[in-house]
Design a protein around this motif. Sequence first.
Motif, PDB file in Angstrom:
ATOM      1  N   HIS A  37      23.064 -68.368 -37.963  1.00  0.00           N
ATOM      2  CA  HIS A  37      22.256 -69.181 -37.054  1.00  0.00           C
ATOM      3  C   HIS A  37      20.980 -69.653 -37.747  1.00  0.00           C
ATOM      4  O   HIS A  37      20.514 -70.776 -37.515  1.00  0.00           O
ATOM      5  CB  HIS A  37      21.911 -68.384 -35.791  1.00  0.00           C
ATOM      6  N   ILE A  38      20.407 -68.790 -38.584  1.00  0.00           N
ATOM      7  CA  ILE A  38      19.226 -69.186 -39.351  1.00  0.00           C
ATOM      8  C   ILE A  38      19.614 -70.206 -40.411  1.00  0.00           C
ATOM      9  O   ILE A  38      18.932 -71.224 -40.602  1.00  0.00           O
ATOM     10  CB  ILE A  38      18.571 -67.961 -40.017  1.00  0.00           C
ATOM     11  N   ASP A  39      20.722 -69.949 -41.091  1.00  0.00           N
ATOM     12  CA  ASP A  39      21.128 -70.801 -42.208  1.00  0.00           C
ATOM     13  C   ASP A  39      21.342 -72.246 -41.776  1.00  0.00           C
ATOM     14  O   ASP A  39      20.954 -73.186 -42.480  1.00  0.00           O
ATOM     15  CB  ASP A  39      22.406 -70.254 -42.856  1.00  0.00           C
ATOM     16  N   ARG A  40      21.968 -72.460 -40.639  1.00  0.00           N
ATOM     17  CA  ARG A  40      22.225 -73.848 -40.246  1.00  0.00           C
ATOM     18  C   ARG A  40      20.958 -74.540 -39.761  1.00  0.00           C
ATOM     19  O   ARG A  40      20.833 -75.759 -39.875  1.00  0.00           O
ATOM     20  CB  ARG A  40      23.346 -73.925 -39.210  1.00  0.00           C
ATOM     21  N   ARG A  41      19.982 -73.771 -39.239  1.00  0.00           N
ATOM     22  CA  ARG A  41      18.696 -74.386 -38.912  1.00  0.00           C
ATOM     23  C   ARG A  41      17.947 -74.759 -40.197  1.00  0.00           C
ATOM     24  O   ARG A  41      17.284 -75.807 -40.262  1.00  0.00           O
ATOM     25  CB  ARG A  41      17.862 -73.436 -38.068  1.00  0.00           C
ATOM     26  N   VAL A  42      18.030 -73.918 -41.205  1.00  0.00           N
ATOM     27  CA  VAL A  42      17.401 -74.232 -42.479  1.00  0.00           C
ATOM     28  C   VAL A  42      17.993 -75.517 -43.058  1.00  0.00           C
ATOM     29  O   VAL A  42      17.274 -76.387 -43.554  1.00  0.00           O
ATOM     30  CB  VAL A  42      17.556 -73.063 -43.470  1.00  0.00           C
ATOM     31  N   ALA A  43      19.323 -75.648 -42.964  1.00  0.00           N
ATOM     32  CA  ALA A  43      19.978 -76.869 -43.452  1.00  0.00           C
ATOM     33  C   ALA A  43      19.494 -78.095 -42.681  1.00  0.00           C
ATOM     34  O   ALA A  43      19.251 -79.157 -43.259  1.00  0.00           O
ATOM     35  CB  ALA A  43      21.496 -76.726 -43.330  1.00  0.00           C
ATOM     36  N   GLN A  44      19.350 -77.943 -41.362  1.00  0.00           N
ATOM     37  CA  GLN A  44      18.846 -79.045 -40.556  1.00  0.00           C
ATOM     38  C   GLN A  44      17.435 -79.427 -40.987  1.00  0.00           C
ATOM     39  O   GLN A  44      17.103 -80.608 -41.156  1.00  0.00           O
ATOM     40  CB  GLN A  44      18.840 -78.662 -39.065  1.00  0.00           C
ATOM     41  N   MET A  45      16.578 -78.412 -41.196  1.00  0.00           N
ATOM     42  CA  MET A  45      15.186 -78.675 -41.552  1.00  0.00           C
ATOM     43  C   MET A  45      15.053 -79.265 -42.956  1.00  0.00           C
ATOM     44  O   MET A  45      14.192 -80.119 -43.207  1.00  0.00           O
ATOM     45  CB  MET A  45      14.372 -77.387 -41.417  1.00  0.00           C
ATOM     46  N   GLU A  46      15.917 -78.836 -43.859  1.00  0.00           N
ATOM     47  CA  GLU A  46      15.910 -79.448 -45.200  1.00  0.00           C
ATOM     48  C   GLU A  46      16.255 -80.930 -45.110  1.00  0.00           C
ATOM     49  O   GLU A  46      15.657 -81.754 -45.819  1.00  0.00           O
ATOM     50  CB  GLU A  46      16.887 -78.711 -46.108  1.00  0.00           C
ATOM     51  N   ALA A  47      17.196 -81.271 -44.231  1.00  0.00           N
ATOM     52  CA  ALA A  47      17.549 -82.672 -44.041  1.00  0.00           C
ATOM     53  C   ALA A  47      16.415 -83.454 -43.398  1.00  0.00           C
ATOM     54  O   ALA A  47      16.358 -84.690 -43.508  1.00  0.00           O
ATOM     55  CB  ALA A  47      18.813 -82.776 -43.184  1.00  0.00           C
ATOM     56  N   GLU A  48      15.510 -82.737 -42.735  1.00  0.00           N
ATOM     57  CA  GLU A  48      14.341 -83.376 -42.125  1.00  0.00           C
ATOM     58  C   GLU A  48      13.166 -83.453 -43.096  1.00  0.00           C
ATOM     59  O   GLU A  48      12.106 -83.975 -42.743  1.00  0.00           O
ATOM     60  CB  GLU A  48      13.932 -82.608 -40.869  1.00  0.00           C
ATOM     61  N   GLY A  49      13.358 -82.899 -44.294  1.00  0.00           N
ATOM     62  CA  GLY A  49      12.338 -83.018 -45.325  1.00  0.00           C
ATOM     63  C   GLY A  49      11.562 -81.762 -45.649  1.00  0.00           C
ATOM     64  O   GLY A  49      10.723 -81.758 -46.550  1.00  0.00           O
ATOM     65  N   VAL A  50      11.827 -80.654 -44.953  1.00  0.00           N
ATOM     66  CA  VAL A  50      11.122 -79.400 -45.229  1.00  0.00           C
ATOM     67  C   VAL A  50      11.617 -78.814 -46.547  1.00  0.00           C
ATOM     68  O   VAL A  50      12.827 -78.759 -46.805  1.00  0.00           O
ATOM     69  CB  VAL A  50      11.327 -78.380 -44.094  1.00  0.00           C
ATOM     70  N   VAL A  51      10.698 -78.383 -47.390  1.00  0.00           N
ATOM     71  CA  VAL A  51      11.026 -77.728 -48.654  1.00  0.00           C
ATOM     72  C   VAL A  51      10.808 -76.229 -48.496  1.00  0.00           C
ATOM     73  O   VAL A  51       9.750 -75.794 -48.035  1.00  0.00           O
ATOM     74  CB  VAL A  51      10.151 -78.265 -49.802  1.00  0.00           C
ATOM     75  N   PHE A  52      11.810 -75.443 -48.872  1.00  0.00           N
ATOM     76  CA  PHE A  52      11.709 -73.987 -48.777  1.00  0.00           C
ATOM     77  C   PHE A  52      11.610 -73.390 -50.175  1.00  0.00           C
ATOM     78  O   PHE A  52      12.446 -73.679 -51.044  1.00  0.00           O
ATOM     79  CB  PHE A  52      12.934 -73.397 -48.063  1.00  0.00           C
TER      80      PHE A  52
END
Length: 495
Positions: free
Chosen positions: A195-210
């Motif tokens: 559940h965390i991983d797919r939110r991270v993928a969504q946020m990366e597509a929105e431009g967030v850098v981790f």
Amino acid sequence: MGKVTGFLEFERLEEGYEPVPQRLKTWKEFVIGLSEEQSKVQGARCMDCGTPFCNSGCPVNNIIPDFNDLVFHGDWRNAIDVLHSTNNFPEFTGRVCPAPCEAACTLNVNDDPVGIKSIEHAIIDRAWAENWVTPMPADAKTGKKVAVVGSGPAGLAAAQQLARAGHDVTVFEKNSRIGGLLRYGIPDFKMEKSHIDRRVAQMEAEGVVFRTGVLVGAMPADGAGSKVTNDAKETISAEQLQADFDAVLLTGGSEVSRDLPVPGRDLDGVHFAMEFLPQQNKVVAGDKLKGQIMATGKHVIVIGGGDTGSDCVGTSNRHGAASVTQFELMPQPPEEEDRPLTWPYWPYKLRTSSSHEEGCSREFAIATKAFIAGTGKDKGKVKALQTVHVQWQGGKMVEVPGTEKEWPADLVLLAMGFVHPVSPVLEAFGVERDGRGNAKAGTDDSTGYATNVPKVFAAGDMRRGQSLVVWAIREGRQAAREVDRFLMGETALPR
């Protein structure tokens, strides 16, 4: 209001669980969610109150009557939009939030409350299944850069909001995976990390850098309460972040555990819960660990009666513990709350978790006096602990004479809560702390989550202390709004 008489016609239906013998064999989630028809019936129980106390009972102020009504009418697409308008991650709250909204439900005055949490769970699971959860990148970039320190629910919520406002957001996490205590503190059987991983993928597509494995500041010296999970392979100074970014938001967790300084505390086999739980989560994720703390075949005593203690119980049972006993310092609460006295606030009542039902003895009003070492080959290892029952007299806790007892214990887990965030992070930035050791930052319009240090903000457990995931999401969203206003002079982000 979907069905005017729904609350009179239908009873509350709880989500189901897989059988105990089956779920103890796996680390996967075991909750059986409501079906579409069951969700519709539960949505029909909502009375669409003139003053919906559930809204104020929910820290993120979810618009609960609206999504209940939409589910009743089968409009799941709009239901997820309503839910997402106040809550970035309903798949987290729908699994691990204790649901203060249900305690505040008007039906809870004299009946069973609406199953709000189960409906929220059903909405977000349906949304993922239908591919309705998609990236929402900003239409235009602002050119402003924001650093978010900590990737728990507060940091993730803030990062997503700020990215959608058009800022360039970088999230710094000291561990090798994103998620903070969602990742390392909550067992997979309560919330799988996909559940965390797919939110991270969504946020990366929105431009967030981790950026993982990056420690901001310095780790505390190894000592009482300071053992926190840390996989950092590089460090970055507070000065560097302040130079590279237009704003810095501190959203780390309250990671310093409350200790129990009694004789024998240094014996092998006495551990903080947050030494025990993260190890198992890492193993489930595929990491190889040396010397993992295991409960297999051991008499386990968990000291602390909250959610963290319950998680230790469930993990110990899955390890195959010989016995699990949980201690709570406070007296046993009543099985039913005094509703006229407590509604719409969070009630004082006995709470039995799914982990307790899997096998656990519970002792209340009991204090630990000492940890007792073994002899021979067990020298230096905990083999028992000494307790005494306590009672409250004149506002003070006193021991009850003649109640001393010795308990066999091969593994003792301290789950008595957390006192404040690790201090080196705040020290590195020069952030003032309040009387409890948290970052000092207000929440009203004049202070706006800002610390005493220019362009440095704080939110979540870093600011308010140990709390719920839903409070962390609220603070992350609100702090993002204040950071956006600080950077742009105005903000369109919701509060």
